[in-house]
Design an enzyme around this catalytic site. Sequence first.
Site, PDB file in Angstrom:
ATOM      1  N   TYR A 180      23.616 -10.652 -12.962  1.00 57.00           N
ATOM      2  CA  TYR A 180      24.158 -11.567 -14.523  1.00 57.00           C
ATOM      3  C   TYR A 180      23.756 -10.257 -15.201  1.00 57.00           C
ATOM      4  O   TYR A 180      24.247 -11.174 -16.889  1.00 57.00           O
ATOM      5  CB  TYR A 180      24.019 -12.810 -14.220  1.00 57.00           C
ATOM      6  CG  TYR A 180      24.110 -13.714 -13.182  1.00 57.00           C
ATOM      7  CD1 TYR A 180      25.098 -13.322 -11.636  1.00 57.00           C
ATOM      8  CD2 TYR A 180      23.124 -14.797 -12.398  1.00 57.00           C
ATOM      9  CE1 TYR A 180      24.746 -14.152 -10.932  1.00 57.00           C
ATOM     10  CE2 TYR A 180      22.955 -15.828 -11.040  1.00 57.00           C
ATOM     11  CZ  TYR A 180      24.081 -14.894 -10.692  1.00 57.00           C
ATOM     12  OH  TYR A 180      24.140 -15.574  -9.191  1.00 57.00           O
TER      13      TYR A 180
ATOM     14  N   HIS B  45      21.273 -10.553  -2.838  1.00 55.08           N
ATOM     15  CA  HIS B  45      22.256 -11.439  -3.124  1.00 55.08           C
ATOM     16  C   HIS B  45      23.303 -11.017  -2.151  1.00 55.08           C
ATOM     17  O   HIS B  45      24.348 -12.577  -2.099  1.00 55.08           O
ATOM     18  CB  HIS B  45      22.120 -10.616  -4.323  1.00 55.08           C
ATOM     19  CG  HIS B  45      23.210 -11.614  -5.878  1.00 55.08           C
ATOM     20  ND1 HIS B  45      23.127 -10.874  -7.220  1.00 55.08           N
ATOM     21  CD2 HIS B  45      24.744 -12.621  -5.082  1.00 55.08           C
ATOM     22  CE1 HIS B  45      24.184 -12.407  -7.559  1.00 55.08           C
ATOM     23  NE2 HIS B  45      24.924 -12.880  -6.190  1.00 55.08           N
TER      24      HIS B  45
END
Length: 292
Positions: A51, A108
Amino acid sequence: MASLTITLNDGNKIPWLGFGTGTAFFGKDAEDATRMAIEHDLLHLDGAQLYKNEESLGAAIAASGKPRSSFYITTKLEKISLGRTVRDMLVTSLEKLRLGFVDLFLIHFPIEHEQPLSAIWKQFEDVQKEGLTRSIGVSNFRIQDFEAILDKANVIPAVNQIEYHPYVFNANQSVMKYMKEKNILPASYGGLSPVIRFRGGTLDPVLISVAGRVSKTAGQTVTEGQVLQLWLKAKQIPVITTTSKAERVQEYLAAEALPDLTLEEVSAIDEAGTKVHHRYFAKYWDNEGSAL
Ligand SMILES: NC(=O)c1ccc[n+]([C@@H]2O[C@H](COP(=O)([O-])OP(=O)(O)OC[C@H]3O[C@@H](n4cnc5c(N)ncnc54)[C@H](OP(=O)(O)O)[C@@H]3O)[C@@H](O)[C@H]2O)c1
């Protein structure tokens, strides 16, 4: 204030409701939004290296002045190249987050790494042992991805954070069953997708009707989004959501105290979701597209 927690397979507890710094904040400064969540006592915060805003998450945590023990912080390993180590990458995150440890560290995605998944998982076990993270887990893992790590694993992943809502209920059934057998907790992201991304589907009339019944029982207006949260709560699945609006944080938090759905309501939502398939993220699950 959020108070419901779910116990993981390693004995640690994860708060049921989490606030994410991805999607709408992906690649953007998330400090103001995170501060707003913290002001409402929403202290389970979900970040990720991908992010590119862990500094802003760290800044919001630091600005709150609240003790570390009041927070539950997750971050996630992005794509790892051959020359890097999981430890280096986690330590860099901890510096950005201004923390000594995270509560949960996830792989992730199972794809696009330059190191084998089993070697990455071994390094996850090591950083957990070292105390840099309390729990370790994965995200967007299918059965074959678990199979790639579990043979050599000493620690079973505590969590698999996946897209989960009624429109993937059917498609996700086999991985959910597999995880249940191994005592791996699913955590849901994208849970509001039926009301924000796939409007006009088979679920709409069911959500409206259930929202009406719960509103009557609760003596207050209950939204269709809250019904989706209650559907996840009934299945003991943590909800990772997000918003830029204080009213919505209050709406998310209020869901926790609403009356539970009945078994018939949960089944009616399962059933309506089964009729259509809509996946928004991790398209490789359906053999389409890449990780994002
Ligand atoms: N592990 C992964 O691969 C992965 C992937 C995706 C997400 N995540 C995590 O999960 C978090 C939540 O992601 P998500 O976007 O999928 O969550 P979501 O709960 O499906 O959606 C939240 C979004 O919906 C909007 N919203 C909520 N209620 C609404 C309504 N009634 N009408 C219109 N819009 C509404 C909010 O916008 P407003 O600002 O307008 O309220 C917010 O942007 C992310 O931040 C990230 O931390 C993880």
